[in-house]
Scaffold this active site. Structure first.
Site, PDB file in Angstrom:
ATOM      1  N   TYR A   1       0.755  -1.013  -0.036  1.00 50.25           N
ATOM      2  CA  TYR A   1      -0.225   0.040  -0.122  1.00 50.25           C
ATOM      3  C   TYR A   1       1.135   0.901  -0.202  1.00 50.25           C
ATOM      4  CZ  TYR A   1      -3.428  -3.684   1.672  1.00 50.25           C
ATOM      5  OH  TYR A   1      -3.420  -4.482   1.944  1.00 50.25           O
ATOM      6  N   ARG A   2       1.942   1.374  -0.857  1.00 50.22           N
ATOM      7  CA  ARG A   2       3.220   2.298  -1.024  1.00 50.22           C
ATOM      8  C   ARG A   2       3.072   2.836   0.799  1.00 50.22           C
ATOM      9  NH1 ARG A   2       3.340   2.213  -5.423  1.00 50.22           N
ATOM     10  NH2 ARG A   2       2.355   2.470  -7.106  1.00 50.22           N
TER      11      ARG A   2
END
Ligand code: FMN
Length: 206
Positions: free
Chosen positions: A182-183
């Site tokens: 999710y970065r």
């Protein structure tokens, strides 16, 4: 996202010595990269601060810094002489990792450059003479003609061209980045001043 027991950010979190961590990541990259795990972007700047970037090969790294070899009369050579700061960036796609290195630059001693040049393939040595790196070339034929001329000029040992040299980046900042879900990536930066040998470490927002 790549899986594996080392993909937990723990390598970075536990490391106190950025060079040891860099060595580990480079070893990992050697096992998984398709080619040239030692390819790195080298950013230089003109005296008035205009940046340029290109890939070079990292040929040695140790407590003295990160070394590469090139034509000292090239565009990068001129910029490195005009502005003694440089930045390096390695990206290992197979590991989803990035390392950024910033510091001051110095030319390697001639004895060091000679030793490395001697180990190069004969045709690479010839190429170093044939190429006026970064300057205009009329045609490919011209390059081949120059290469053949230099082969005839040096039938035995090829001496190092006086302009062919090496540079070392003494790191003042080394940042490790690893992709996470999710970065929400992991980032750690190690910093030291030029006069200080002790590294401080800080986690950064991704
Ligand atoms: C994978 C790869 C490795 C390279 N390694 C070097 C190198 O070690 N030294 C070098 O001078 N140029 C190397 N080059 C070529 C440079 O990227 C660049 O084209 C050349 O040095 C001229 O740059 P300049 O005009 O900014 O000086 C490499 C290019 C690639 C794609």
């Amino acid at each position: 996202m790549a899986q594996g027991s080392d993909r937990t950010g723990l390598q970075m979190q536990d490391a106190d010595d950025p060079l040891a961590l860099f060595r580990k990541w480079m070893e990992d990259a050697r096992l998984s990269e398709l080619n040239d795990p030692n390819a790195m972007s080298l950013a230089t700047c003109t005296a008035d601060g205009r940046p340029s970037v290109r890939i070079v090969l990292l040929k040695r790294y140790d407590e003295n810094g990160f070394a590469f070899y090139t034509n000292g009369e090239s565009r990068k050579g001129a910029e490195l002489r005009a502005n003694h700061h440089a930045a390096l960036c390695l990206h290992w796609k197979s590991r989803q990792r990035q390392v950024r290195i910033e510091g001051s630059i110095a030319e390697l001693p001639p004895a060091d450059v000679d030793a490395y040049f001697k180990r190069r393939h004969r045709m690479s040595q010839i190429g170093a003479w044939a190429s006026e790196q970064s300057r205009p070339l009329a045609s490919r034929e011209e390059l081949i003609r120059r290469t053949e001329e230099i082969e005839r000029r040096f039938p035995d040992e090829v001496p190092r061209p006086p302009y062919w040299t090496g540079f070392v980046v003494t790191p003042e900042r080394i940042e490790f980045w690893e992709e996470r879900e999710y970065r929400l990536h992991d980032r750690f930066v190690f910093e030291r001043t030029a006069s200080n040998t002790v590294w401080t470490k800080q986690r950064l927002y991704p």
